[in-house]
Enzyme design. Structure first.
Site, PDB file in Angstrom:
ATOM      1  N   ALA A 141       0.860  -1.187   0.000  1.00 47.98           N
ATOM      2  CA  ALA A 141       0.000   0.000   0.000  1.00 47.98           C
ATOM      3  C   ALA A 141       0.891   1.231   0.000  1.00 47.98           C
ATOM      4  O   ALA A 141       1.842   1.321   0.778  1.00 47.98           O
ATOM      5  CB  ALA A 141      -0.899   0.000   1.233  1.00 47.98           C
ATOM      6  N   GLY A 159       4.177   4.130   3.314  1.00 40.60           N
ATOM      7  CA  GLY A 159       3.902   2.873   2.615  1.00 40.60           C
ATOM      8  C   GLY A 159       3.867   1.728   3.611  1.00 40.60           C
ATOM      9  O   GLY A 159       4.344   1.874   4.738  1.00 40.60           O
ATOM     10  N   LYS A 160       3.269   0.632   3.258  1.00 41.68           N
ATOM     11  CA  LYS A 160       3.313  -0.575   4.091  1.00 41.68           C
ATOM     12  C   LYS A 160       2.887  -1.752   3.238  1.00 41.68           C
ATOM     13  O   LYS A 160       2.050  -1.602   2.349  1.00 41.68           O
ATOM     14  CB  LYS A 160       2.363  -0.421   5.292  1.00 41.68           C
ATOM     15  CG  LYS A 160       2.583  -1.435   6.402  1.00 41.68           C
ATOM     16  CD  LYS A 160       3.889  -1.226   7.161  1.00 41.68           C
ATOM     17  CE  LYS A 160       3.693  -0.968   8.602  1.00 41.68           C
ATOM     18  NZ  LYS A 160       4.802  -0.593   9.395  1.00 41.68           N
ATOM     19  N   GLY A 161       3.462  -2.900   3.512  1.00 39.14           N
ATOM     20  CA  GLY A 161       3.089  -4.065   2.718  1.00 39.14           C
ATOM     21  C   GLY A 161       3.427  -5.340   3.426  1.00 39.14           C
ATOM     22  O   GLY A 161       3.807  -5.338   4.606  1.00 39.14           O
ATOM     23  N   ASP A 182       9.679  -5.399   9.209  1.00 33.79           N
ATOM     24  CA  ASP A 182       8.507  -5.211  10.067  1.00 33.79           C
ATOM     25  C   ASP A 182       8.262  -6.576  10.718  1.00 33.79           C
ATOM     26  O   ASP A 182       9.151  -7.425  10.733  1.00 33.79           O
ATOM     27  CB  ASP A 182       7.322  -4.764   9.185  1.00 33.79           C
ATOM     28  CG  ASP A 182       6.237  -4.030   9.940  1.00 33.79           C
ATOM     29  OD1 ASP A 182       6.274  -2.804   9.995  1.00 33.79           O
ATOM     30  OD2 ASP A 182       5.345  -4.700  10.482  1.00 33.79           O
TER      31      ASP A 182
END
Ligand code: NAD
Length: 428
Positions: free
Chosen positions: A72, A117-119, A158
Protein backbone atom coordinates in the site's frame (compact mmCIF):
# COMPACT_ATOMS: atom_id res chain seq x y z
CA UNK A 1 6.39 -18.30 39.30
CA UNK A 2 4.97 -17.44 35.91
CA UNK A 3 1.85 -15.30 35.84
CA UNK A 4 -0.87 -15.17 33.28
CA UNK A 5 -0.63 -12.30 30.81
CA UNK A 6 -3.85 -10.37 30.69
CA UNK A 7 -3.26 -8.10 27.74
CA UNK A 8 -4.55 -10.69 25.32
CA UNK A 9 -7.77 -11.25 27.22
CA UNK A 10 -10.78 -10.44 25.08
CA UNK A 11 -12.05 -7.01 25.97
CA UNK A 12 -15.78 -7.41 25.93
CA UNK A 13 -16.51 -3.72 26.40
CA UNK A 14 -14.46 -2.37 23.53
CA UNK A 15 -13.75 -3.93 20.18
CA UNK A 16 -10.41 -2.44 19.05
CA UNK A 17 -10.79 -0.43 15.85
CA UNK A 18 -9.05 -1.51 12.67
CA UNK A 19 -5.89 0.44 11.88
CA UNK A 20 -7.60 2.03 8.87
CA UNK A 21 -10.56 3.24 10.96
CA UNK A 22 -8.17 4.64 13.58
CA UNK A 23 -5.95 6.28 10.97
CA UNK A 24 -8.94 8.00 9.29
CA UNK A 25 -10.35 9.10 12.61
CA UNK A 26 -7.01 10.61 13.63
CA UNK A 27 -6.86 12.44 10.32
CA UNK A 28 -10.30 13.96 10.90
CA UNK A 29 -9.42 14.92 14.47
CA UNK A 30 -6.25 16.66 13.32
CA UNK A 31 -8.09 18.37 10.43
CA UNK A 32 -10.40 20.02 12.97
CA UNK A 33 -7.38 21.88 14.38
CA UNK A 34 -5.69 22.84 11.10
CA UNK A 35 -6.71 25.36 8.49
CA UNK A 36 -6.67 22.79 5.71
CA UNK A 37 -8.56 22.47 2.44
CA UNK A 38 -11.23 19.75 2.96
CA UNK A 39 -10.33 18.34 -0.47
CA UNK A 40 -6.83 17.64 0.80
CA UNK A 41 -8.28 15.79 3.79
CA UNK A 42 -10.49 13.78 1.45
CA UNK A 43 -7.49 12.86 -0.72
CA UNK A 44 -5.54 11.77 2.35
CA UNK A 45 -8.29 9.34 3.39
CA UNK A 46 -7.37 7.20 0.38
CA UNK A 47 -4.10 5.56 -0.67
CA UNK A 48 -2.49 6.46 -3.98
CA UNK A 49 -2.17 2.78 -4.85
CA UNK A 50 -2.46 -0.70 -3.40
CA UNK A 51 -0.48 -3.26 -5.35
CA UNK A 52 -1.70 -6.83 -4.86
CA UNK A 53 0.50 -9.63 -6.16
CA UNK A 54 0.56 -13.41 -6.16
CA UNK A 55 3.76 -14.92 -4.87
CA UNK A 56 4.24 -18.54 -5.90
CA UNK A 57 6.67 -20.50 -3.74
CA UNK A 58 8.18 -23.91 -4.40
CA UNK A 59 8.16 -25.68 -1.03
CA UNK A 60 10.89 -28.04 0.07
CA UNK A 61 8.75 -31.08 -0.87
CA UNK A 62 8.48 -29.81 -4.46
CA UNK A 63 4.86 -28.63 -4.19
CA UNK A 64 3.93 -25.07 -5.11
CA UNK A 65 1.96 -22.77 -2.85
CA UNK A 66 0.70 -19.34 -3.89
CA UNK A 67 0.69 -16.55 -1.30
CA UNK A 68 -0.83 -13.08 -1.61
CA UNK A 69 1.37 -10.03 -1.14
CA UNK A 70 0.50 -6.35 -0.91
CA UNK A 71 2.13 -2.95 -1.04
CA UNK A 72 0.00 0.00 0.00
CA UNK A 73 1.34 3.42 -0.99
CA UNK A 74 -0.54 6.13 0.84
CA UNK A 75 0.89 9.50 -0.11
CA UNK A 76 4.13 10.69 -1.69
CA UNK A 77 3.71 14.46 -1.75
CA UNK A 78 6.81 14.88 0.45
CA UNK A 79 8.93 12.11 -1.13
CA UNK A 80 9.14 8.36 -1.82
CA UNK A 81 6.84 5.99 0.10
CA UNK A 82 8.50 4.48 3.16
CA UNK A 83 7.41 1.69 5.48
CA UNK A 84 7.73 -1.93 6.50
CA UNK A 85 7.05 -5.27 4.85
CA UNK A 86 5.54 -7.82 7.21
CA UNK A 87 5.16 -11.58 6.92
CA UNK A 88 2.11 -12.52 8.98
CA UNK A 89 -0.91 -14.73 8.28
CA UNK A 90 -3.32 -11.84 8.89
CA UNK A 91 -1.81 -9.30 6.50
CA UNK A 92 -4.62 -7.74 4.43
CA UNK A 93 -4.86 -4.91 1.93
CA UNK A 94 -6.95 -2.86 4.37
CA UNK A 95 -4.48 -3.27 7.21
CA UNK A 96 -1.63 -2.24 4.92
CA UNK A 97 -3.52 0.90 3.91
CA UNK A 98 -4.14 1.88 7.55
CA UNK A 99 -0.52 1.25 8.49
CA UNK A 100 0.71 3.15 5.42
CA UNK A 101 -1.31 6.18 6.57
CA UNK A 102 0.38 6.01 9.97
CA UNK A 103 3.72 6.00 8.18
CA UNK A 104 2.73 9.16 6.28
CA UNK A 105 2.08 10.96 9.57
CA UNK A 106 5.21 9.50 11.22
CA UNK A 107 7.48 10.66 8.38
CA UNK A 108 5.86 14.10 8.32
CA UNK A 109 6.05 14.69 12.07
CA UNK A 110 9.77 13.81 11.91
CA UNK A 111 10.10 16.09 8.84
CA UNK A 112 11.58 13.28 6.73
CA UNK A 113 11.31 13.64 2.92
CA UNK A 114 9.14 10.52 2.65
CA UNK A 115 5.49 9.52 2.47
CA UNK A 116 3.83 6.43 3.92
CA UNK A 117 3.90 2.87 2.62
CA UNK A 118 3.31 -0.58 4.09
CA UNK A 119 3.09 -4.06 2.72
CA UNK A 120 3.63 -7.71 3.31
CA UNK A 121 2.74 -11.27 2.50
CA UNK A 122 -0.10 -13.19 4.15
CA UNK A 123 2.04 -16.08 5.35
CA UNK A 124 3.06 -17.55 8.68
CA UNK A 125 6.85 -17.05 8.62
CA UNK A 126 7.28 -19.81 11.22
CA UNK A 127 5.91 -22.30 8.67
CA UNK A 128 8.82 -21.57 6.30
CA UNK A 129 12.38 -22.81 6.51
CA UNK A 130 15.14 -20.31 5.66
CA UNK A 131 15.51 -21.35 2.00
CA UNK A 132 11.75 -20.95 1.51
CA UNK A 133 11.76 -17.50 3.14
CA UNK A 134 14.57 -16.50 0.80
CA UNK A 135 12.75 -17.76 -2.30
CA UNK A 136 9.50 -16.11 -1.19
CA UNK A 137 11.29 -12.81 -0.58
CA UNK A 138 13.10 -12.85 -3.92
CA UNK A 139 9.88 -13.55 -5.82
CA UNK A 140 7.97 -10.90 -3.81
CA UNK A 141 10.74 -8.38 -4.65
CA UNK A 142 10.38 -9.24 -8.33
CA UNK A 143 6.58 -8.89 -8.21
CA UNK A 144 6.94 -5.44 -6.60
CA UNK A 145 9.85 -4.31 -8.79
CA UNK A 146 7.85 -1.83 -10.85
CA UNK A 147 6.51 0.04 -7.83
CA UNK A 148 9.55 0.13 -5.51
CA UNK A 149 12.96 1.75 -5.86
CA UNK A 150 15.17 4.28 -4.05
CA UNK A 151 13.23 7.23 -5.48
CA UNK A 152 9.80 5.54 -5.53
CA UNK A 153 9.14 3.38 -2.49
CA UNK A 154 11.64 2.12 0.07
CA UNK A 155 10.49 -0.86 2.19
CA UNK A 156 11.97 -1.87 5.56
CA UNK A 157 11.67 -4.79 8.01
CA UNK A 158 8.51 -5.21 10.07
CA UNK A 159 6.76 -8.09 11.87
CA UNK A 160 8.16 -11.43 10.68
CA UNK A 161 10.90 -9.90 8.52
CA UNK A 162 14.43 -8.81 9.46
CA UNK A 163 17.75 -7.50 8.18
CA UNK A 164 18.41 -10.76 6.26
CA UNK A 165 15.02 -10.47 4.52
CA UNK A 166 15.98 -6.95 3.41
CA UNK A 167 19.37 -8.20 2.14
CA UNK A 168 17.60 -10.81 -0.04
CA UNK A 169 15.09 -8.22 -1.25
CA UNK A 170 17.90 -5.81 -2.14
CA UNK A 171 19.85 -8.55 -3.93
CA UNK A 172 16.84 -9.70 -5.98
CA UNK A 173 16.02 -6.12 -7.00
CA UNK A 174 19.67 -5.36 -7.81
CA UNK A 175 20.11 -8.48 -9.95
CA UNK A 176 17.13 -7.51 -12.09
CA UNK A 177 18.17 -3.86 -12.34
CA UNK A 178 21.69 -4.85 -13.34
CA UNK A 179 23.31 -2.72 -10.65
CA UNK A 180 23.72 -2.92 -6.88
CA UNK A 181 20.98 -0.70 -5.47
CA UNK A 182 21.23 -0.65 -1.66
CA UNK A 183 18.82 2.31 -1.37
CA UNK A 184 15.81 0.18 -2.44
CA UNK A 185 15.26 -1.01 1.16
CA UNK A 186 16.47 -0.03 4.61
CA UNK A 187 17.10 -2.09 7.73
CA UNK A 188 19.78 -4.12 5.94
CA UNK A 189 22.86 -5.56 7.66
CA UNK A 190 25.62 -2.86 7.71
CA UNK A 191 27.89 -5.00 5.47
CA UNK A 192 25.47 -4.47 2.53
CA UNK A 193 24.59 -0.84 3.13
CA UNK A 194 22.69 -0.97 6.42
CA UNK A 195 23.18 1.74 9.02
CA UNK A 196 24.79 1.42 12.39
CA UNK A 197 22.29 2.13 15.15
CA UNK A 198 19.20 1.20 13.08
CA UNK A 199 18.18 -1.72 15.27
CA UNK A 200 18.43 0.31 18.49
CA UNK A 201 16.81 3.45 17.04
CA UNK A 202 13.09 3.00 17.90
CA UNK A 203 14.05 2.23 21.51
CA UNK A 204 16.43 5.17 21.57
CA UNK A 205 13.79 7.60 20.30
CA UNK A 206 11.30 6.18 22.81
CA UNK A 207 13.82 6.84 25.59
CA UNK A 208 14.47 10.36 24.29
CA UNK A 209 10.70 11.04 24.23
CA UNK A 210 10.37 9.74 27.82
CA UNK A 211 13.32 11.86 28.96
CA UNK A 212 11.91 15.00 27.32
CA UNK A 213 8.41 14.35 28.73
CA UNK A 214 9.82 14.00 32.24
CA UNK A 215 11.82 17.19 31.80
CA UNK A 216 8.76 19.00 30.38
CA UNK A 217 6.79 18.09 33.50
CA UNK A 218 9.56 19.73 35.55
CA UNK A 219 10.88 16.49 37.04
CA UNK A 220 14.31 15.00 37.45
CA UNK A 221 15.04 11.78 35.54
CA UNK A 222 17.15 10.61 38.49
CA UNK A 223 13.98 10.59 40.60
CA UNK A 224 11.77 8.95 37.98
CA UNK A 225 10.45 5.40 38.09
CA UNK A 226 9.69 3.57 34.86
CA UNK A 227 7.81 0.38 33.89
CA UNK A 228 8.25 -1.13 30.42
CA UNK A 229 5.85 -3.67 28.90
CA UNK A 230 7.69 -5.78 26.31
CA UNK A 231 11.44 -6.36 26.56
CA UNK A 232 12.16 -6.65 22.84
CA UNK A 233 13.92 -4.39 20.37
CA UNK A 234 11.96 -1.27 21.38
CA UNK A 235 11.32 -1.95 25.08
CA UNK A 236 14.74 -3.27 26.08
CA UNK A 237 16.67 -0.54 24.28
CA UNK A 238 14.43 2.15 25.78
CA UNK A 239 14.69 0.62 29.28
CA UNK A 240 18.48 0.28 29.15
CA UNK A 241 19.03 3.83 27.89
CA UNK A 242 16.74 5.32 30.54
CA UNK A 243 18.58 3.21 33.12
CA UNK A 244 21.92 4.58 31.77
CA UNK A 245 20.55 8.14 31.99
CA UNK A 246 19.67 7.74 35.67
CA UNK A 247 16.02 6.69 35.75
CA UNK A 248 14.96 3.77 37.95
CA UNK A 249 13.43 1.01 35.83
CA UNK A 250 11.37 -0.93 38.35
CA UNK A 251 9.51 -3.38 36.09
CA UNK A 252 9.84 -4.99 32.66
CA UNK A 253 7.89 -7.78 30.99
CA UNK A 254 7.68 -10.18 28.08
CA UNK A 255 4.76 -12.23 26.82
CA UNK A 256 4.95 -14.50 29.91
CA UNK A 257 4.67 -11.75 32.54
CA UNK A 258 6.64 -9.07 34.40
CA UNK A 259 9.37 -8.78 37.02
CA UNK A 260 9.21 -5.98 39.58
CA UNK A 261 11.80 -4.55 41.96
CA UNK A 262 10.81 -1.26 43.64
CA UNK A 263 14.52 -0.48 44.13
CA UNK A 264 15.19 -0.78 40.40
CA UNK A 265 16.24 -3.60 38.06
CA UNK A 266 19.66 -4.03 36.48
CA UNK A 267 18.27 -3.80 32.94
CA UNK A 268 21.52 -5.02 31.35
CA UNK A 269 21.23 -8.27 33.30
CA UNK A 270 17.66 -9.03 32.15
CA UNK A 271 17.75 -11.00 28.88
CA UNK A 272 16.16 -9.21 25.93
CA UNK A 273 13.94 -10.92 23.38
CA UNK A 274 16.94 -11.15 21.05
CA UNK A 275 19.44 -12.36 23.67
CA UNK A 276 17.17 -15.11 25.04
CA UNK A 277 13.58 -15.09 23.83
CA UNK A 278 10.83 -14.83 26.44
CA UNK A 279 13.23 -15.25 29.40
CA UNK A 280 12.43 -12.12 31.44
CA UNK A 281 10.90 -14.21 34.23
CA UNK A 282 14.16 -16.19 34.56
CA UNK A 283 15.76 -13.07 36.06
CA UNK A 284 15.66 -13.01 39.85
CA UNK A 285 13.38 -10.26 41.21
CA UNK A 286 11.40 -9.69 44.41
CA UNK A 287 8.02 -9.86 42.65
CA UNK A 288 6.38 -11.05 39.47
CA UNK A 289 3.33 -9.38 37.95
CA UNK A 290 0.99 -10.00 35.05
CA UNK A 291 1.14 -7.95 31.86
CA UNK A 292 -2.03 -6.20 32.96
CA UNK A 293 -0.57 -5.30 36.34
CA UNK A 294 2.66 -3.82 34.94
CA UNK A 295 0.63 -1.19 33.08
CA UNK A 296 -1.15 -0.21 36.29
CA UNK A 297 1.95 0.08 38.48
CA UNK A 298 2.32 3.25 40.50
CA UNK A 299 5.30 4.60 38.55
CA UNK A 300 6.03 7.97 36.95
CA UNK A 301 6.37 6.67 33.38
CA UNK A 302 4.86 3.59 31.77
CA UNK A 303 6.09 2.49 28.35
CA UNK A 304 3.89 -0.01 26.49
CA UNK A 305 6.40 -1.47 24.02
CA UNK A 306 4.97 -4.88 23.11
CA UNK A 307 1.74 -4.96 21.09
CA UNK A 308 -1.22 -2.74 20.18
CA UNK A 309 -4.50 -2.12 22.05
CA UNK A 310 -3.24 -2.83 25.59
CA UNK A 311 -4.55 0.38 27.19
CA UNK A 312 -8.30 0.20 26.67
CA UNK A 313 -11.49 1.64 28.20
CA UNK A 314 -11.31 -1.30 30.61
CA UNK A 315 -8.00 -0.29 32.26
CA UNK A 316 -7.46 3.40 31.37
CA UNK A 317 -8.85 4.47 34.73
CA UNK A 318 -6.36 2.22 36.51
CA UNK A 319 -3.24 3.62 34.82
CA UNK A 320 -1.38 5.18 37.75
CA UNK A 321 1.55 6.69 35.83
CA UNK A 322 1.47 10.39 34.94
CA UNK A 323 3.22 9.82 31.63
CA UNK A 324 2.59 7.12 29.01
CA UNK A 325 5.19 6.86 26.24
CA UNK A 326 4.01 4.72 23.33
CA UNK A 327 6.94 2.52 22.31
CA UNK A 328 4.64 0.06 20.51
CA UNK A 329 2.44 1.06 17.59
CA UNK A 330 -1.14 1.81 18.66
CA UNK A 331 -1.02 0.60 22.28
CA UNK A 332 -3.79 3.00 23.38
CA UNK A 333 -7.32 2.65 22.00
CA UNK A 334 -9.32 5.68 20.99
CA UNK A 335 -11.68 5.28 23.97
CA UNK A 336 -8.77 4.89 26.41
CA UNK A 337 -7.15 8.00 25.00
CA UNK A 338 -10.22 10.04 25.94
CA UNK A 339 -10.14 8.67 29.50
CA UNK A 340 -6.41 9.44 29.89
CA UNK A 341 -6.92 12.95 28.53
CA UNK A 342 -9.75 13.55 30.98
CA UNK A 343 -7.54 12.30 33.82
CA UNK A 344 -4.66 14.57 32.79
CA UNK A 345 -2.27 11.73 31.93
CA UNK A 346 0.31 12.82 29.35
CA UNK A 347 0.46 10.41 26.40
CA UNK A 348 3.43 10.75 24.04
CA UNK A 349 2.15 9.18 20.80
CA UNK A 350 3.79 6.35 18.85
CA UNK A 351 4.24 8.44 15.71
CA UNK A 352 6.67 10.62 17.66
CA UNK A 353 8.06 8.28 20.34
CA UNK A 354 9.08 5.28 18.22
CA UNK A 355 9.89 7.24 15.05
CA UNK A 356 13.62 6.67 15.58
CA UNK A 357 13.30 3.56 13.41
CA UNK A 358 12.12 5.37 10.30
CA UNK A 359 14.46 8.28 11.05
CA UNK A 360 17.55 6.06 11.03
CA UNK A 361 16.08 4.33 7.97
CA UNK A 362 16.20 7.76 6.35
CA UNK A 363 19.85 8.08 7.44
CA UNK A 364 20.51 4.64 5.94
CA UNK A 365 18.95 5.71 2.65
CA UNK A 366 21.09 8.87 2.66
CA UNK A 367 24.22 6.76 3.28
CA UNK A 368 23.22 4.36 0.46
CA UNK A 369 22.55 6.97 -2.19
CA UNK A 370 25.66 8.93 -1.21
CA UNK A 371 27.80 5.75 -0.90
CA UNK A 372 29.14 7.03 2.43
CA UNK A 373 28.93 5.25 5.80
CA UNK A 374 28.21 7.18 8.99
CA UNK A 375 29.71 6.22 12.35
CA UNK A 376 27.40 5.06 15.14
CA UNK A 377 28.20 8.31 17.00
CA UNK A 378 27.06 10.38 14.04
CA UNK A 379 23.85 8.35 13.64
CA UNK A 380 22.99 8.79 17.32
CA UNK A 381 23.83 12.50 17.30
CA UNK A 382 21.70 13.15 14.21
CA UNK A 383 18.85 11.08 15.66
CA UNK A 384 18.98 13.10 18.87
CA UNK A 385 18.89 16.33 16.87
CA UNK A 386 16.01 15.19 14.63
CA UNK A 387 14.02 13.97 17.65
CA UNK A 388 14.49 17.24 19.52
CA UNK A 389 13.39 19.25 16.47
CA UNK A 390 10.24 17.11 16.16
CA UNK A 391 9.68 17.35 19.91
CA UNK A 392 9.91 21.14 19.79
CA UNK A 393 7.51 21.38 16.83
CA UNK A 394 4.94 19.21 18.64
CA UNK A 395 5.44 20.99 21.95
CA UNK A 396 4.78 24.33 20.23
CA UNK A 397 1.36 23.01 19.09
CA UNK A 398 0.62 21.58 22.54
CA UNK A 399 1.22 25.01 24.03
CA UNK A 400 -0.32 27.15 21.28
CA UNK A 401 -3.65 25.36 21.04
CA UNK A 402 -3.79 23.47 24.35
CA UNK A 403 -3.79 20.14 22.51
CA UNK A 404 -2.87 16.65 23.71
CA UNK A 405 0.54 15.48 22.52
CA UNK A 406 -1.17 13.07 20.14
CA UNK A 407 -3.38 15.70 18.56
CA UNK A 408 -0.43 18.10 18.39
CA UNK A 409 1.75 15.51 16.61
CA UNK A 410 -1.00 14.88 14.03
CA UNK A 411 -1.48 18.63 13.57
CA UNK A 412 2.25 19.08 12.86
CA UNK A 413 2.18 16.18 10.40
CA UNK A 414 -1.02 17.23 8.63
CA UNK A 415 0.05 20.87 8.37
CA UNK A 416 3.27 19.87 6.62
CA UNK A 417 1.52 17.48 4.23
CA UNK A 418 -1.31 19.91 3.47
CA UNK A 419 1.12 22.76 2.80
CA UNK A 420 3.13 20.54 0.43
CA UNK A 421 -0.07 19.50 -1.41
CA UNK A 422 -1.24 23.08 -1.62
CA UNK A 423 2.13 24.25 -2.95
CA UNK A 424 2.39 21.49 -5.55
CA UNK A 425 -1.30 21.76 -6.59
CA UNK A 426 -3.50 19.04 -8.06
CA UNK A 427 -2.39 17.51 -11.37
CA UNK A 428 -3.73 17.82 -14.03
P1 NAD B 1 10.13 -7.68 19.59
O1 NAD B 1 9.59 -8.90 18.95
O2 NAD B 1 11.58 -7.40 19.53
O3 NAD B 1 9.72 -7.69 21.14
C1 NAD B 1 8.40 -7.76 21.58
C2 NAD B 1 8.41 -7.98 23.10
O4 NAD B 1 7.06 -7.93 23.55
C3 NAD B 1 8.94 -9.34 23.54
O5 NAD B 1 9.61 -9.17 24.78
C4 NAD B 1 7.68 -10.18 23.71
O6 NAD B 1 7.84 -11.25 24.64
C5 NAD B 1 6.74 -9.14 24.24
N1 NAD B 1 5.33 -9.46 23.98
C6 NAD B 1 4.78 -10.02 22.88
N2 NAD B 1 3.46 -10.13 23.03
C7 NAD B 1 3.18 -9.63 24.26
C8 NAD B 1 1.99 -9.48 24.97
N3 NAD B 1 0.82 -9.87 24.47
N4 NAD B 1 2.08 -8.90 26.20
C9 NAD B 1 3.26 -8.49 26.69
N5 NAD B 1 4.41 -8.63 26.06
C10 NAD B 1 4.37 -9.20 24.85
O7 NAD B 1 9.27 -6.47 19.00
P2 NAD B 1 9.69 -4.94 18.82
O8 NAD B 1 10.40 -4.79 17.52
O9 NAD B 1 10.32 -4.43 20.06
O10 NAD B 1 8.26 -4.26 18.61
C11 NAD B 1 7.41 -3.94 19.70
C12 NAD B 1 6.39 -2.93 19.26
O11 NAD B 1 7.04 -1.76 18.77
C13 NAD B 1 5.45 -3.36 18.14
O12 NAD B 1 4.21 -2.73 18.34
C14 NAD B 1 6.11 -2.79 16.90
O13 NAD B 1 5.17 -2.58 15.85
C15 NAD B 1 6.60 -1.47 17.46
N6 NAD B 1 7.68 -0.88 16.68
C16 NAD B 1 8.82 -1.58 16.38
C17 NAD B 1 9.82 -0.96 15.64
C18 NAD B 1 11.07 -1.69 15.28
O14 NAD B 1 11.75 -1.24 14.33
N7 NAD B 1 11.46 -2.74 15.99
C19 NAD B 1 9.66 0.36 15.21
C20 NAD B 1 8.52 1.07 15.57
C21 NAD B 1 7.52 0.42 16.30
Amino acid sequence: MSTTPTVDDPDTEEEPDSTLVTARRQLERAAAHVDVDPDVVERLKHPTRVQQVSVPLEREDGSVEVFTGYRAQHDDVRGPYKGGLRYHPEVTAEECVGLSMWMTWKCAVMDLPFGGGKGGVAVDPKSLIDDETERLTRRFAEELRDVVGPTKDVPAPDMGTDAQTMAWFMDAYSMQQGETTPGVVTGKPPIVGGSYGREEAPGRSTAIAAREAVDYEGRDLAETTVAVQGFGSVGANAARLLDDWGATVVAVSDVNGAIYDPDGLDTRAVPTHEEEPEAVLSHEAPETLSNGEILELDVDVVIPAAVGNVITAANADAIAADIVVEGANGPTTFAADAVLEERGVTVIPDILANAGGVTVSYFEWLQDINRRTWSLERVNEELEEQMLEAWDAVRAEVEAADLTWRDAAYVVALSRIAEAKDTRGLWP
